[in-house]
Motif scaffolding. Structure first.
Motif, PDB file in Angstrom:
ATOM      1  N   ALA A 122      13.040   3.209  -6.713  1.00 31.98           N
ATOM      2  CA  ALA A 122      14.133   2.851  -5.813  1.00 31.98           C
ATOM      3  C   ALA A 122      13.884   3.354  -4.388  1.00 31.98           C
ATOM      4  CB  ALA A 122      15.447   3.404  -6.341  1.00 31.98           C
ATOM      5  N   PHE A 123      13.152   4.474  -4.249  1.00 28.84           N
ATOM      6  CA  PHE A 123      12.858   5.008  -2.921  1.00 28.84           C
ATOM      7  C   PHE A 123      11.867   4.122  -2.156  1.00 28.84           C
ATOM      8  CE2 PHE A 123      14.330   8.928  -4.988  1.00 28.84           C
ATOM      9  CZ  PHE A 123      15.214   9.386  -4.026  1.00 28.84           C
ATOM     10  N   SER A 124      11.217   3.222  -2.863  1.00 31.51           N
ATOM     11  CA  SER A 124      10.217   2.385  -2.211  1.00 31.51           C
ATOM     12  C   SER A 124      10.832   1.419  -1.207  1.00 31.51           C
ATOM     13  CB  SER A 124       9.416   1.605  -3.256  1.00 31.51           C
ATOM     14  OG  SER A 124      10.268   0.810  -4.053  1.00 31.51           O
ATOM     15  N   LEU A 125      12.136   1.177  -1.307  1.00 28.87           N
ATOM     16  CA  LEU A 125      12.791   0.301  -0.342  1.00 28.87           C
ATOM     17  C   LEU A 125      12.690   0.888   1.066  1.00 28.87           C
ATOM     18  CD1 LEU A 125      14.386  -2.366  -0.256  1.00 28.87           C
ATOM     19  CD2 LEU A 125      16.478  -1.006  -0.359  1.00 28.87           C
ATOM     20  N   VAL A 126      12.834   2.195   1.162  1.00 26.69           N
ATOM     21  CA  VAL A 126      12.672   2.870   2.458  1.00 26.69           C
ATOM     22  C   VAL A 126      11.233   2.715   2.945  1.00 26.69           C
ATOM     23  CG1 VAL A 126      12.815   5.072   3.671  1.00 26.69           C
ATOM     24  CG2 VAL A 126      14.496   4.507   1.900  1.00 26.69           C
ATOM     25  N   TYR A 175      -2.719  -7.119  -4.712  1.00 29.73           N
ATOM     26  CA  TYR A 175      -1.935  -5.895  -4.870  1.00 29.73           C
ATOM     27  C   TYR A 175      -0.644  -6.246  -5.602  1.00 29.73           C
ATOM     28  CZ  TYR A 175      -4.813  -3.231  -1.541  1.00 29.73           C
ATOM     29  OH  TYR A 175      -5.841  -2.568  -0.921  1.00 29.73           O
ATOM     30  N   TYR A 176      -0.251  -5.381  -6.539  1.00 25.17           N
ATOM     31  CA  TYR A 176       0.977  -5.592  -7.304  1.00 25.17           C
ATOM     32  C   TYR A 176       1.856  -4.342  -7.206  1.00 25.17           C
ATOM     33  CZ  TYR A 176      -1.739  -9.357  -9.458  1.00 25.17           C
ATOM     34  OH  TYR A 176      -2.515 -10.479  -9.675  1.00 25.17           O
ATOM     35  N   VAL A 177       3.118  -4.539  -6.845  1.00 21.48           N
ATOM     36  CA  VAL A 177       4.081  -3.424  -6.821  1.00 21.48           C
ATOM     37  C   VAL A 177       5.377  -3.888  -7.481  1.00 21.48           C
ATOM     38  CG1 VAL A 177       3.167  -2.101  -4.870  1.00 21.48           C
ATOM     39  CG2 VAL A 177       4.643  -4.073  -4.443  1.00 21.48           C
ATOM     40  N   SER A 178       5.242  -4.472  -8.643  1.00 16.46           N
ATOM     41  CA  SER A 178       6.400  -5.063  -9.325  1.00 16.46           C
ATOM     42  C   SER A 178       7.403  -4.023  -9.819  1.00 16.46           C
ATOM     43  CB  SER A 178       5.923  -5.915 -10.510  1.00 16.46           C
ATOM     44  OG  SER A 178       5.151  -5.138 -11.405  1.00 16.46           O
ATOM     45  N   ASP A 179       7.001  -2.742  -9.865  1.00 14.91           N
ATOM     46  CA  ASP A 179       7.944  -1.702 -10.297  1.00 14.91           C
ATOM     47  C   ASP A 179       9.169  -1.661  -9.383  1.00 14.91           C
ATOM     48  OD1 ASP A 179       6.268  -1.061 -12.330  1.00 14.91           O
ATOM     49  OD2 ASP A 179       5.467   0.766 -11.418  1.00 14.91           O
ATOM     50  N   THR A 180       8.957  -1.909  -8.109  1.00 12.46           N
ATOM     51  CA  THR A 180      10.080  -1.935  -7.163  1.00 12.46           C
ATOM     52  C   THR A 180      11.022  -3.081  -7.478  1.00 12.46           C
ATOM     53  OG1 THR A 180       8.698  -0.941  -5.439  1.00 12.46           O
ATOM     54  CG2 THR A 180      10.695  -2.079  -4.727  1.00 12.46           C
ATOM     55  N   SER A 239       0.829  -1.213   0.000  1.00 10.41           N
ATOM     56  CA  SER A 239       0.000   0.000   0.000  1.00 10.41           C
ATOM     57  C   SER A 239       0.858   1.255   0.000  1.00 10.41           C
ATOM     58  CB  SER A 239      -0.925   0.002   1.224  1.00 10.41           C
ATOM     59  OG  SER A 239      -1.785  -1.106   1.211  1.00 10.41           O
ATOM     60  N   LEU A 240       1.897   1.276   0.849  1.00  7.89           N
ATOM     61  CA  LEU A 240       2.745   2.460   0.935  1.00  7.89           C
ATOM     62  C   LEU A 240       3.547   2.665  -0.344  1.00  7.89           C
ATOM     63  CD1 LEU A 240       3.591   4.775   2.724  1.00  7.89           C
ATOM     64  CD2 LEU A 240       5.307   3.296   3.790  1.00  7.89           C
ATOM     65  N   VAL A 241       4.062   1.585  -0.905  1.00  5.94           N
ATOM     66  CA  VAL A 241       4.802   1.692  -2.164  1.00  5.94           C
ATOM     67  C   VAL A 241       3.877   2.137  -3.292  1.00  5.94           C
ATOM     68  CG1 VAL A 241       5.998   0.368  -3.944  1.00  5.94           C
ATOM     69  CG2 VAL A 241       6.609   0.065  -1.550  1.00  5.94           C
ATOM     70  N   GLY A 242       2.678   1.580  -3.323  1.00  5.88           N
ATOM     71  CA  GLY A 242       1.716   1.995  -4.332  1.00  5.88           C
ATOM     72  C   GLY A 242       1.399   3.475  -4.258  1.00  5.88           C
ATOM     73  N   TRP A 243       1.298   4.002  -3.031  1.00  3.31           N
ATOM     74  CA  TRP A 243       1.045   5.432  -2.869  1.00  3.31           C
ATOM     75  C   TRP A 243       2.236   6.254  -3.361  1.00  3.31           C
ATOM     76  CZ3 TRP A 243       3.527   8.966   0.493  1.00  3.31           C
ATOM     77  CH2 TRP A 243       2.949  10.245   0.515  1.00  3.31           C
ATOM     78  N   LEU A 244       3.455   5.814  -3.044  1.00  4.56           N
ATOM     79  CA  LEU A 244       4.643   6.537  -3.506  1.00  4.56           C
ATOM     80  C   LEU A 244       4.719   6.562  -5.028  1.00  4.56           C
ATOM     81  CD1 LEU A 244       7.452   5.368  -1.033  1.00  4.56           C
ATOM     82  CD2 LEU A 244       6.350   7.600  -1.143  1.00  4.56           C
ATOM     83  N   LEU A 245       4.411   5.449  -5.642  1.00  6.26           N
ATOM     84  CA  LEU A 245       4.447   5.401  -7.105  1.00  6.26           C
ATOM     85  C   LEU A 245       3.356   6.279  -7.716  1.00  6.26           C
ATOM     86  CD1 LEU A 245       5.119   1.582  -7.688  1.00  6.26           C
ATOM     87  CD2 LEU A 245       6.763   3.471  -7.797  1.00  6.26           C
ATOM     88  N   SER A 246       2.229   6.412  -7.012  1.00  7.34           N
ATOM     89  CA  SER A 246       1.141   7.233  -7.542  1.00  7.34           C
ATOM     90  C   SER A 246       1.485   8.715  -7.543  1.00  7.34           C
ATOM     91  CB  SER A 246      -0.143   7.000  -6.736  1.00  7.34           C
ATOM     92  OG  SER A 246      -0.012   7.534  -5.425  1.00  7.34           O
TER      93      SER A 246
END
Length: 298
Positions: free
Chosen positions: A65-69, A126-131, A52-59
């Motif tokens: 790369a920042f999604s690791l944090v 949920y998919y966050v494969s960009d990370t 969820s948090l990574v999806g929000w960052l990408l949106s």
């Protein structure tokens, strides 16, 4: 040769996130003497929170790369919220009672968290494969390896070494060891045992949630995650020996390599290869590879 390298790398990659999860499970057992069935649910909540948090960052157009944090932040948030509520609000009422009762309590919590995750995040995946794709690929010996997998191996190694160092080389670790051997004696010497229990449980939940968050970019996050993870995690700690960090590491490697070999050589064997390996090891070492019957340690 290429097949051997592929099996080795896939096995170590699988073992990496599994070791992080099993590390939390063995830490909780080593300190609190609890077989925490709800550990798989903490993994699932961490995966959902991370996705969820990574999806929000990408949106909002943040670099993947920042999604690791964000994945680490999600694990910290899950631990900070769920661990005190679980340990102080529920488990503490059952300390000193039959261990089977604690297993039943954590199983009940596992069932509740399964439904709570569905209420919060729904039933759609949920998919966050960009990370997963953000760290490129590495070419070694004519083989291509995903950069995220290599990073995951490094993170798992770091988690294991840091935990071992804290427990064996710091004052706080010595206090935890004293509580493990005798909580009564430690309390008589002025150690706040309740605080140690809470901190140990928080660390265990953090590792479970971190394992879930780090695997979120590699899979589809959907209901049912917790069931498979808790079964395989218990296989790891049983193979390695309950309460042993070294055992969790070796157990995760054995499980990861067994699964990878089955997938690449005979795919139908993936369904039972882990349990065959576990049964064979327990035939010769019923207490696990690193467990000492006389004393429980981590």
């Amino acid at each position: 040769m290429n097949l051997l390298l592929t099996i080795l790398f896939d096995g170590i990659t699988y073992a990496s996130w599994l070791f992080i999860v099993a590390l939390g499970l063995t830490l909780v057992f080593g300190v609190l003497k609890i077989l925490n069935i709800a550990h798989g649910s903490f993994y699932a909540v961490g995966a959902y929170a991370g996705a969820s948090l990574v999806g929000w960052l990408l949106s909002i157009q943040m670099a993947p790369a920042f999604s690791l944090v964000a994945l680490f932040a999600a694990a910290v948030a899950v631990s900070a919220v769920l661990a005190p509520l679980t340990e102080r609000g529920l488990l503490r009422m059952f300390y000193g009672r039959d261990e089977v009762l604690l297993v039943l309590v954590t199983y009940a919590m596992f069932l509740m968290l399964e439904d709570i995750t569905k209420l919060l995040w729904g039933v759609n995946p949920y998919y966050v494969s960009d990370t997963y794709q953000a760290f490129g690929t590495l070419h070694i010996a004519g083989q291509s390896y995903v950069g995220y997998d290599v990073l995951l191996i490094g993170l798992a190694t770091g988690c294991g070494l840091l935990t071992w160092w804290v427990l064996n080389r710091t004052r706080q670790g010595k206090i935890v060891t004293a509580v493990i051997h005798s909580a009564e004696v430690a309390a008589s010497m002025g150690v706040n045992v309740s605080r140690i229990y809470t901190l140990a449980f928080m660390c265990g939940v953090f590792f479970a949630a971190l394992g879930g968050a780090l695997t979120a970019p590699m899979i589809s996050v959907q209901p049912g995650l917790s069931v498979g993870v808790i079964i395989v995690s218990f296989a790891v700690v049983i193979i390695g020996g309950l309460g042993s960090i070294e055992g969790a590491a070796i157990g995760a490697l054995i499980v990861g390599l067994a699964r990878a070999a089955a997938v690449h050589i005979w795919p139908p064997a993936e369904l039972f290869s882990i349990y065959v390996v576990m049964a064979v090891i327990l035939m010769f070492r019923p207490e696990g590879l690193f467990q000492r019957i006389q004393a429980r340690k981590i």
